[in-house]
Scaffold this motif. Sequence first.
Motif, PDB file in Angstrom:
ATOM      1  N   UNK A 210      24.576  21.793  32.444  1.00 48.24           N
ATOM      2  CA  UNK A 210      24.660  22.363  30.535  1.00 48.24           C
ATOM      3  C   UNK A 210      23.775  23.717  30.691  1.00 48.24           C
ATOM      4  N   UNK A 211      23.889  24.243  31.603  1.00 49.65           N
ATOM      5  CA  UNK A 211      22.942  26.153  31.069  1.00 49.65           C
ATOM      6  C   UNK A 211      24.332  26.531  31.892  1.00 49.65           C
ATOM      7  N   UNK A 212      25.066  25.820  31.912  1.00 47.22           N
ATOM      8  CA  UNK A 212      26.546  27.035  32.102  1.00 47.22           C
ATOM      9  C   UNK A 212      27.162  27.602  30.840  1.00 47.22           C
ATOM     10  N   UNK A 213      27.115  27.225  29.653  1.00 50.84           N
ATOM     11  CA  UNK A 213      27.700  28.103  28.535  1.00 50.84           C
ATOM     12  C   UNK A 213      27.196  29.501  28.502  1.00 50.84           C
ATOM     13  N   UNK A 214      25.614  30.035  28.819  1.00 53.00           N
ATOM     14  CA  UNK A 214      25.105  30.010  28.961  1.00 53.00           C
ATOM     15  C   UNK A 214      25.252  31.667  30.171  1.00 53.00           C
ATOM     16  N   UNK A 215      25.009  30.162  31.393  1.00 51.89           N
ATOM     17  CA  UNK A 215      24.685  31.494  32.738  1.00 51.89           C
ATOM     18  C   UNK A 215      25.910  31.932  33.461  1.00 51.89           C
ATOM     19  N   UNK A 216      26.510  30.636  32.976  1.00 54.08           N
ATOM     20  CA  UNK A 216      28.139  30.489  33.553  1.00 54.08           C
ATOM     21  C   UNK A 216      29.603  31.964  33.482  1.00 54.08           C
ATOM     22  N   UNK A 217      28.979  32.665  31.928  1.00 61.25           N
ATOM     23  CA  UNK A 217      29.930  32.925  31.291  1.00 61.25           C
ATOM     24  C   UNK A 217      31.017  33.872  31.786  1.00 61.25           C
ATOM     25  N   UNK A 218      31.876  34.655  31.534  1.00 62.29           N
ATOM     26  CA  UNK A 218      32.826  35.488  32.244  1.00 62.29           C
ATOM     27  C   UNK A 218      34.554  35.106  33.637  1.00 62.29           C
ATOM     28  N   UNK A 219      34.964  36.709  34.137  1.00 63.88           N
ATOM     29  CA  UNK A 219      35.794  36.477  34.294  1.00 63.88           C
ATOM     30  C   UNK A 219      35.918  35.437  35.266  1.00 63.88           C
ATOM     31  N   UNK A 220      36.871  35.025  35.415  1.00 63.06           N
ATOM     32  CA  UNK A 220      37.533  33.565  36.476  1.00 63.06           C
ATOM     33  C   UNK A 220      38.182  34.124  37.415  1.00 63.06           C
ATOM     34  N   UNK A 221      38.356  34.451  38.613  1.00 58.30           N
ATOM     35  CA  UNK A 221      39.439  34.566  39.687  1.00 58.30           C
ATOM     36  C   UNK A 221      39.997  34.027  40.528  1.00 58.30           C
ATOM     37  N   UNK A 222      40.244  32.602  40.232  1.00 58.21           N
ATOM     38  CA  UNK A 222      40.590  31.795  41.443  1.00 58.21           C
ATOM     39  C   UNK A 222      41.381  31.742  42.093  1.00 58.21           C
ATOM     40  N   UNK A 223      41.089  32.859  43.706  1.00 55.21           N
ATOM     41  CA  UNK A 223      42.454  32.426  44.246  1.00 55.21           C
ATOM     42  C   UNK A 223      42.012  31.745  45.548  1.00 55.21           C
ATOM     43  N   UNK A 224      42.948  31.633  46.168  1.00 53.07           N
ATOM     44  CA  UNK A 224      42.999  30.240  47.610  1.00 53.07           C
ATOM     45  C   UNK A 224      41.365  30.415  48.186  1.00 53.07           C
ATOM     46  N   UNK A 225      41.052  31.841  48.740  1.00 55.14           N
ATOM     47  CA  UNK A 225      40.129  32.417  49.271  1.00 55.14           C
ATOM     48  C   UNK A 225      38.592  31.863  48.534  1.00 55.14           C
ATOM     49  N   UNK A 227      38.772  29.499  46.077  1.00 57.57           N
ATOM     50  CA  UNK A 227      38.102  28.111  46.206  1.00 57.57           C
ATOM     51  C   UNK A 227      37.753  27.387  47.404  1.00 57.57           C
ATOM     52  N   UNK A 228      38.158  27.783  48.895  1.00 62.02           N
ATOM     53  CA  UNK A 228      38.197  26.909  49.532  1.00 62.02           C
ATOM     54  C   UNK A 228      36.438  27.553  50.191  1.00 62.02           C
TER      55      UNK A 228
END
Length: 311
Positions: A210-225, A227-228
């Motif tokens: 529920x809070x993610x649209x407000x608090x979890x914004x920003x760039x995402x770099x999903x490298x293998x490390x 994700x693991x």
Amino acid sequence: MPNTDAATGATQIRRGGVLLQFILLALTWGASFLFVAIALTGLSPAQIVLGRLVAGALALAAVCVIGRHRLPPPGMIWAHLLVVALLLCVIPFLLFAWAQQDISSGLASIYNATTPLMTVLVALVALREERPTRTTLLGILVGFLGVVVVLAPWEGLGAGSVLAQLACLGATLSYGIAFVYLRRFVTPRRLGAIPVATVQVGLGAAVMLVLSPVVARGEVDLSTPVIVAVLALGVLGTGVAYVWNTNIVTAWGATNASTVTYLTPVIGVALGILVRGEHISWNEPSGAVVVILGIAVSQGRLRRRTRAVAI
């Protein structure tokens, strides 16, 4: 006649299995701070918490389905577990992840070891039946002297990392309040540990979604490390670890199971040094030893050992 050798062998296997789970639990919880540090290379603190809670909720839901555990019916107990989810998952996870932007994973693991002290302190204030003894008060005093040693106020309190260290203490205080709240409002209902954990983590995941649209914004770099690391935090640290902990408490008792607290900072510091090349100051391990001594004193462990030796 019963097969004594077979029964003895089965008992040894069960004991060995519990010991293995204890070791895995210590490694998983001790390594969680390393996983957070790795995840921070590609995600924000809030994104990490969102990922670990969703992964943990799915893992626990799978455990419930496989083990045919019944969840408690919706009602007041879910309201209590929502409070626990905030205090035991959302708030401390966010504070630790935010703090680790400025401090090492090893130092964060050391501060996590103050959780039993915070729990005792909150219990003394909130629970009337918890009357403080001289030993308990001495243990709390010794423990927080250890915190002062780790914080190192003689080096100055103007550094940004001081706020991060205080955030870690805020996280363990939140843990302490959560454990006391559990004891007062949830434990008397005698519900299964795994269903309770499933609802608790699931509600925490729902809050973060529920809070993610407000608090979890920003760039995402999903490298293998990255994700693991998030999957390890969620599936192992926030999911399967609850199962291991429940099995250990059942087999060894709550007091013996709680000794995992002594191992997690050791593992956290060691992994930080070995994997990430983190450096520690003399005051950090020294303060950690004093904190652990304070925990042992407050729980009466030293007194029990002295009596055992005397006998």
